[in-house]
Design an enzyme around this catalytic site. Structure first.
Site, mmCIF file in Angstrom:
data_model
loop_
_atom_site.group_PDB
_atom_site.id
_atom_site.type_symbol
_atom_site.label_atom_id
_atom_site.label_comp_id
_atom_site.label_asym_id
_atom_site.label_seq_id
_atom_site.Cartn_x
_atom_site.Cartn_y
_atom_site.Cartn_z
ATOM 1 N N ALA A 205 0.868 -1.181 0.000
ATOM 2 C CA ALA A 205 0.000 0.000 0.000
ATOM 3 C C ALA A 205 0.901 1.226 0.000
ATOM 4 O O ALA A 205 1.990 1.210 0.589
ATOM 5 C CB ALA A 205 -0.900 -0.007 1.239
ATOM 6 N N GLU B 122 -3.107 -7.179 -6.923
ATOM 7 C CA GLU B 122 -1.751 -7.692 -7.137
ATOM 8 C C GLU B 122 -1.612 -9.063 -6.485
ATOM 9 O O GLU B 122 -1.037 -9.988 -7.074
ATOM 10 C CB GLU B 122 -0.717 -6.727 -6.557
ATOM 11 C CG GLU B 122 -0.612 -5.424 -7.318
ATOM 12 C CD GLU B 122 0.258 -4.395 -6.608
ATOM 13 O OE1 GLU B 122 0.950 -4.743 -5.629
ATOM 14 O OE2 GLU B 122 0.236 -3.232 -7.032
#
Length: 150
Positions: A26, A92
């Site tokens: 993140a 992802e």
């Protein structure tokens, strides 16, 4: 070089490039763990792809992520409370999970500022994987990644 849609395209050398690791994280974890981890791995002679190193202005984020994932041996997934709240890191992770066919281990989870209970509440599948915690320090995480790359 730009393509017809105004986005930068990759040069021929870049198209054949391979990495040992793609670091999924993140953006809130970029400065604290993702960048330092990538820099340490790169300084040890390994190739770590980290979105800040490779994304050029005008590039398509999804295209860049797909490109890096497809050309990396392993995916280091930095799991934090921020990671679990975001859509891109989860996508992802999903992409990496599809590459774990025939028992081949691709995903290398790193828990950052988070524990088993919190991960289990949000993603029991992630909690069930063996992971490395940054609580033991960045040097320990790097050592474990070096072992995984052997």
């Amino acid at each position: 070089m730009e393509n017809t849609q105004g986005m930068q395209s990759y040069n021929p050398v870049e198209k054949t490039k391979q990495w040992d690791f793609f670091i999924s994280h993140a953006k809130e974890d970029k400065d604290e763990i993702a960048r330092p981890l990538a820099e340490r791995l790169n300084s040890r002679g390994l190739m770590a792809r980290y979105i800040d190193y490779s994304l050029k202005q005008g590039s398509n984020l999804r295209e860049s992520i797909d490109y890096g994932l497809a050309r990396s041996r392993f995916g280091i997934v930095i799991i934090s409370s921020h990671f679990l709240e975001k859509r891109w890191p989860q996508e992802e992770l999903d992409d990496l999970a599809t590459r774990e066919a025939n028992g081949r281990k691709v995903i290398l989870p790193v828990w950052h500022g988070i524990g088993f209970r919190e991960i289990h509440e949000r993603s029991p599948v992630l909690a069930d994987r063996a992971a490395i915690s940054t609580d033991r320090g960045l040097d320990y995480v790097v050592q474990r990644m070096l072992k995984a790359a052997e």
